[in-house]
Enzyme design. Structure first.
Site, PDB file in Angstrom:
ATOM      1  N   ASP A 194     -10.217   0.709  12.069  1.00 45.05           N
ATOM      2  CA  ASP A 194      -9.484   1.269  10.929  1.00 45.05           C
ATOM      3  C   ASP A 194     -10.209   2.532  10.471  1.00 45.05           C
ATOM      4  O   ASP A 194     -11.318   2.459   9.942  1.00 45.05           O
ATOM      5  CB  ASP A 194      -9.435   0.243   9.792  1.00 45.05           C
ATOM      6  CG  ASP A 194      -8.549   0.682   8.633  1.00 45.05           C
ATOM      7  OD1 ASP A 194      -8.343   1.892   8.455  1.00 45.05           O
ATOM      8  OD2 ASP A 194      -8.068  -0.209   7.896  1.00 45.05           O
ATOM      9  N   HIS A 228      -5.583   0.561  11.051  1.00 48.11           N
ATOM     10  CA  HIS A 228      -5.143   0.330   9.683  1.00 48.11           C
ATOM     11  C   HIS A 228      -3.746  -0.277   9.622  1.00 48.11           C
ATOM     12  O   HIS A 228      -3.445  -1.069   8.731  1.00 48.11           O
ATOM     13  CB  HIS A 228      -5.161   1.660   8.915  1.00 48.11           C
ATOM     14  CG  HIS A 228      -5.007   1.514   7.432  1.00 48.11           C
ATOM     15  ND1 HIS A 228      -5.964   0.909   6.640  1.00 48.11           N
ATOM     16  CD2 HIS A 228      -4.010   1.884   6.579  1.00 48.11           C
ATOM     17  CE1 HIS A 228      -5.571   0.922   5.376  1.00 48.11           C
ATOM     18  NE2 HIS A 228      -4.397   1.492   5.311  1.00 48.11           N
ATOM     19  N   GLY A 251       0.818  -1.199   0.000  1.00 51.61           N
ATOM     20  CA  GLY A 251       0.000   0.000   0.000  1.00 51.61           C
ATOM     21  C   GLY A 251       0.856   1.254   0.000  1.00 51.61           C
ATOM     22  O   GLY A 251       2.056   1.205  -0.227  1.00 51.61           O
ATOM     23  N   GLY A 252       0.199   2.394   0.289  1.00 53.29           N
ATOM     24  CA  GLY A 252       0.897   3.672   0.298  1.00 53.29           C
ATOM     25  C   GLY A 252       0.071   4.776  -0.315  1.00 53.29           C
ATOM     26  O   GLY A 252       0.618   5.725  -0.895  1.00 53.29           O
ATOM     27  N   ALA A 253      -1.261   4.685  -0.196  1.00 49.25           N
ATOM     28  CA  ALA A 253      -2.183   5.720  -0.677  1.00 49.25           C
ATOM     29  C   ALA A 253      -2.002   6.020  -2.157  1.00 49.25           C
ATOM     30  O   ALA A 253      -2.279   7.128  -2.596  1.00 49.25           O
ATOM     31  CB  ALA A 253      -2.028   7.001   0.156  1.00 49.25           C
ATOM     32  N   GLN A 257      -2.268  -5.012   0.404  1.00 49.25           N
ATOM     33  CA  GLN A 257      -2.577  -4.304   1.636  1.00 49.25           C
ATOM     34  C   GLN A 257      -2.933  -2.853   1.319  1.00 49.25           C
ATOM     35  O   GLN A 257      -2.244  -2.186   0.543  1.00 49.25           O
ATOM     36  CB  GLN A 257      -1.376  -4.357   2.597  1.00 49.25           C
ATOM     37  CG  GLN A 257      -1.648  -3.792   3.989  1.00 49.25           C
ATOM     38  CD  GLN A 257      -1.232  -2.338   4.149  1.00 49.25           C
ATOM     39  OE1 GLN A 257      -0.433  -1.822   3.365  1.00 49.25           O
ATOM     40  NE2 GLN A 257      -1.769  -1.677   5.163  1.00 49.25           N
ATOM     41  N   SER A 258      -4.039  -2.363   1.881  1.00 45.99           N
ATOM     42  CA  SER A 258      -4.477  -0.975   1.716  1.00 45.99           C
ATOM     43  C   SER A 258      -4.666  -0.635   0.233  1.00 45.99           C
ATOM     44  O   SER A 258      -5.443  -1.302  -0.453  1.00 45.99           O
ATOM     45  CB  SER A 258      -3.479  -0.037   2.404  1.00 45.99           C
ATOM     46  OG  SER A 258      -3.985   1.274   2.497  1.00 45.99           O
ATOM     47  N   ALA A 259      -3.956   0.370  -0.274  1.00 44.45           N
ATOM     48  CA  ALA A 259      -4.060   0.691  -1.699  1.00 44.45           C
ATOM     49  C   ALA A 259      -3.645  -0.498  -2.557  1.00 44.45           C
ATOM     50  O   ALA A 259      -4.184  -0.717  -3.651  1.00 44.45           O
ATOM     51  CB  ALA A 259      -3.195   1.907  -2.039  1.00 44.45           C
TER      52      ALA A 259
END
Length: 367
Positions: free
Chosen positions: A276, A308, A103-105, A174-176
């Site tokens: 989250d 998160h 991830g990392g937006a 994960q995430s983004a």
């Protein structure tokens, strides 16, 4: 001498990429007029990283010096089309493989962010391929999806050269990275359902693991705006509101035209913390409901009170027992009695960060 030269080359490559993306990001933020809220989050991020630095330094040492890690393997011809491989020390027989998307937006993702997961899974005789991809503003969402799909294709077609089993490949994000990898998986299934030519098959993916991801852009745009990822940036990353449906797996899977594609999907397991605030757990709950509604096999596992970053960073850095990690490993090793027996007798994972620092980091985390 050769090892030292390789280290210097890889370190220089990572430094150049980090400098480039940092410069482009700050240039972008300046032109878009991002203000106080964003910069306070950057300060919080710096403090968060500093508190977890004891663990990060240990992981970084292994990343650069462990013979188990093959860094920056080129999988395509675009910037950042590289992946890292984490290889088990046990080389007896082909190993299951996890393709991991960090991830990392969509802005600060980097393949090395998956190094802790890669090293820990490699200890359980699982190969991990951490795929890098163009971040914004180097690329937009379609570039990211294209890059990751090409990375998955590389693994599916060539992982046997590194001791991997091409018939036991798992996709995880994960995430983004969970959003991007879900887009990749669904797009691949749609292409196959239409009879289009592809370089890898969704049938090669035995299961999909989505960790703290968001899968409906229509529901996220206002939430992210209020969290500091402003609408103007988000729309630029996602190529405008007109592309929201194409890059929203929850929405796209409901399209009757994609019913056949849904039948091609592997089992899907989503993990999310109930505390989250970066991406609410409803994102995973809603996707699972949508998948089940079209007959796909899907499950969501919620972790009460987890944030998160708890599931991906603080808990692994804490060491000891980790329910999410154990669940993922049990799915990968299902049916392999020898591997399951080794898992049962595996020693507790080492603590990498003192508890007080983990609690402080959780308190000031900008995520």
């Amino acid at each position: 001498m050769e090892r030292q030269s390789s280290f210097s080359r890889d370190l220089g490559h990572a430094a150049a990429e980090t400098y480039l993306i940092t410069r482009l990001t700050f240039t972008l933020l300046r032109y878009l007029g991002v203000g106080y809220r964003w910069y306070t989050r950057l300060v919080a991020l710096a403090c968060y990283a500093l508190l977890l630095m004891p663990g990060f330094l240990q992981v970084a040492y292994c990343y650069f010096f462990s013979s188990q890690v093959r860094r920056s393997i080129v999988y395509g011809d675009q910037p950042r089309n590289r992946l890292d491989l984490y290889l088990p020390t046990n080389t007896n027989g082909p190993k299951p493989v996890v393709v991991f998307v960090t991830g990392g937006a969509w802005i600060i993702g980097y393949k090395a962010w998956g190094s802790l997961l890669g090293l820990q899974l490699a200890e359980r005789d699982i190969i991990v391929a951490c795929v890098d991809y163009r971040n914004f503003p180097q690329g937009t969402i379609s570039d990211m999806v294209k890059d990751v799909s090409q990375g998955v294709s590389f693994v599916c077609n060539l992982i046997d050269r590194f001791g991997g089993d091409p018939n036991r490949i798992y996709l995880m994000g994960q995430s983004a990275g969970a959003h991007i990898s879900a887009c990749v998986l669904l797009e691949q299934a749609i292409k196959e359902s239409r009879g289009e030519s592809t370089t890898w098959s969704v049938s090669q993916i035995k299961a999909y693991f989505g960790l703290s991801g968001g899968y409906n852009l229509f529901n996220l745009v206002d939430h992210f705006h209020n969290r500091g990822l402003y609408r103007s940036i988000f729309l630029s990353i996602m190529e405008g509101e007109g592309s929201f449906e194409q890059f929203s797996p929850e929405v796209r899977i409901k399209d009757p035209r994609n019913r056949e594609a849904a039948s091609l999907l592997p089992p899907i397991k989503l993990f999310h913390g109930t505390s989250d605030y970066s991406i609410p757990s409803d994102a995973s709950i809603n996707l699972v409901e949508a998948l089940k509604g079209v007959g796909a096999e899907a499950e969501v596992i919620l972790y009460e009170g987890k944030s998160h970053t708890d599931l991906f960073l603080q808990d692994p850095l804490r060491g000891g027992k980790d329910d999410l990690f154990d669940h993922v490993v049990s799915v990968i090793h299902a049916g392999d009695e020898e591997a399951l027996a080794k898992d049962a007798s595996a020693p507790p994972r080492k603590r990498l960060v003192p508890e007080i620092l983990l609690r402080l980091a959780r308190h000031i985390s900008p995520f």
